[in-house]
Write a protein that holds these residues in place. Structure first.
Motif, PDB file in Angstrom:
ATOM      1  N   LYS A  38       0.849  -1.195   0.000  1.00 47.36           N
ATOM      2  CA  LYS A  38       0.000   0.000   0.000  1.00 47.36           C
ATOM      3  C   LYS A  38       0.881   1.241   0.000  1.00 47.36           C
ATOM      4  O   LYS A  38       1.917   1.263   0.656  1.00 47.36           O
ATOM      5  CB  LYS A  38      -0.876  -0.020   1.247  1.00 47.36           C
ATOM      6  N   MET A  39       0.468   2.281  -0.727  1.00 49.15           N
ATOM      7  CA  MET A  39       1.184   3.557  -0.692  1.00 49.15           C
ATOM      8  C   MET A  39       0.692   4.324   0.532  1.00 49.15           C
ATOM      9  O   MET A  39      -0.488   4.649   0.625  1.00 49.15           O
ATOM     10  CB  MET A  39       0.946   4.353  -1.975  1.00 49.15           C
ATOM     11  N   ARG A  40       1.607   4.573   1.474  1.00 48.37           N
ATOM     12  CA  ARG A  40       1.250   5.236   2.726  1.00 48.37           C
ATOM     13  C   ARG A  40       1.951   6.583   2.849  1.00 48.37           C
ATOM     14  O   ARG A  40       3.090   6.728   2.401  1.00 48.37           O
ATOM     15  CB  ARG A  40       1.681   4.366   3.908  1.00 48.37           C
ATOM     16  N   PRO A  41       1.315   7.555   3.511  1.00 52.28           N
ATOM     17  CA  PRO A  41       1.961   8.849   3.746  1.00 52.28           C
ATOM     18  C   PRO A  41       3.208   8.666   4.614  1.00 52.28           C
ATOM     19  O   PRO A  41       3.200   7.901   5.584  1.00 52.28           O
ATOM     20  CB  PRO A  41       0.909   9.666   4.498  1.00 52.28           C
ATOM     21  N   ALA A  42       4.267   9.360   4.249  1.00 52.89           N
ATOM     22  CA  ALA A  42       5.530   9.272   4.989  1.00 52.89           C
ATOM     23  C   ALA A  42       6.284  10.586   4.835  1.00 52.89           C
ATOM     24  O   ALA A  42       5.879  11.464   4.080  1.00 52.89           O
ATOM     25  CB  ALA A  42       6.374   8.111   4.459  1.00 52.89           C
ATOM     26  N   VAL A  43       7.389  10.693   5.553  1.00 55.75           N
ATOM     27  CA  VAL A  43       8.267  11.857   5.474  1.00 55.75           C
ATOM     28  C   VAL A  43       9.683  11.345   5.222  1.00 55.75           C
ATOM     29  O   VAL A  43      10.125  10.389   5.861  1.00 55.75           O
ATOM     30  CB  VAL A  43       8.219  12.673   6.787  1.00 55.75           C
ATOM     31  N   VAL A  55      12.491   6.634   4.946  1.00 47.73           N
ATOM     32  CA  VAL A  55      11.247   7.356   5.201  1.00 47.73           C
ATOM     33  C   VAL A  55      10.674   6.892   6.533  1.00 47.73           C
ATOM     34  O   VAL A  55      10.916   5.770   6.978  1.00 47.73           O
ATOM     35  CB  VAL A  55      10.205   7.132   4.079  1.00 47.73           C
ATOM     36  N   ARG A  56       9.929   7.790   7.156  1.00 54.48           N
ATOM     37  CA  ARG A  56       9.241   7.446   8.400  1.00 54.48           C
ATOM     38  C   ARG A  56       7.756   7.609   8.148  1.00 54.48           C
ATOM     39  O   ARG A  56       7.297   8.649   7.691  1.00 54.48           O
ATOM     40  CB  ARG A  56       9.686   8.348   9.537  1.00 54.48           C
ATOM     41  N   ASP A  58       3.652   7.751   9.158  1.00 53.15           N
ATOM     42  CA  ASP A  58       2.823   8.292  10.228  1.00 53.15           C
ATOM     43  C   ASP A  58       2.516   7.187  11.240  1.00 53.15           C
ATOM     44  O   ASP A  58       2.244   6.056  10.855  1.00 53.15           O
ATOM     45  CB  ASP A  58       1.489   8.812   9.665  1.00 53.15           C
ATOM     46  N   ARG A  59       2.581   7.518  12.489  1.00 55.11           N
ATOM     47  CA  ARG A  59       2.253   6.599  13.587  1.00 55.11           C
ATOM     48  C   ARG A  59       2.991   5.273  13.485  1.00 55.11           C
ATOM     49  O   ARG A  59       2.410   4.210  13.721  1.00 55.11           O
ATOM     50  CB  ARG A  59       0.758   6.340  13.631  1.00 55.11           C
ATOM     51  N   ALA A  60       4.238   5.303  13.131  1.00 56.89           N
ATOM     52  CA  ALA A  60       5.020   4.071  13.023  1.00 56.89           C
ATOM     53  C   ALA A  60       6.344   4.254  13.749  1.00 56.89           C
ATOM     54  O   ALA A  60       6.677   5.343  14.192  1.00 56.89           O
ATOM     55  CB  ALA A  60       5.259   3.726  11.559  1.00 56.89           C
ATOM     56  N   GLY A  61       7.088   3.212  13.856  1.00 62.32           N
ATOM     57  CA  GLY A  61       8.358   3.218  14.567  1.00 62.32           C
ATOM     58  C   GLY A  61       9.496   3.860  13.795  1.00 62.32           C
ATOM     59  O   GLY A  61       9.403   4.992  13.346  1.00 62.32           O
ATOM     60  N   ARG A  62      10.560   3.105  13.632  1.00 67.56           N
ATOM     61  CA  ARG A  62      11.770   3.610  12.986  1.00 67.56           C
ATOM     62  C   ARG A  62      11.577   3.905  11.502  1.00 67.56           C
ATOM     63  O   ARG A  62      10.647   3.436  10.884  1.00 67.56           O
ATOM     64  CB  ARG A  62      12.872   2.558  13.095  1.00 67.56           C
TER      65      ARG A  62
END
Length: 78
Positions: A38-43, A55-56, A58-62
């Motif tokens: 799935k394509m998920r929002p990240a930074v 990339v990190r 949203d609401r995830a760990g490392r």
């Protein structure tokens, strides 16, 4: 098309958005990154060798290492 976790789905062609052939995001830029089908929002957190970045999500760990073809700019208007 194949959806989340490989499920088959139908979509209208005007709703499809392709992953760009050339995309060079900057550090701290918002992106969509592939994760578990799935394509998920990240930074973007770090840029390495050409085509490799961390990339990190949203609401995830490392941060997760990913690469070219698995990252795209956020989609607007769809």
């Amino acid at each position: 098309m194949l959806g989340y976790l490989g499920t088959a789905r139908l979509a209208k062609t005007d709703q499809l958005v392709g992953v760009p052939i050339s995309f060079e995001p900057k550090v701290n830029a918002p992106v969509l990154a592939e994760h578990l089908g799935k394509m998920r929002p990240a930074v973007v957190k770090e840029l390495d060798a050409p085509g490799v970045l961390s990339v990190r999500f949203d609401r995830a760990g490392r941060a997760v290492t990913t690469g070219w073809g698995l990252v795209m700019p956020p989609v607007t208007g769809h």
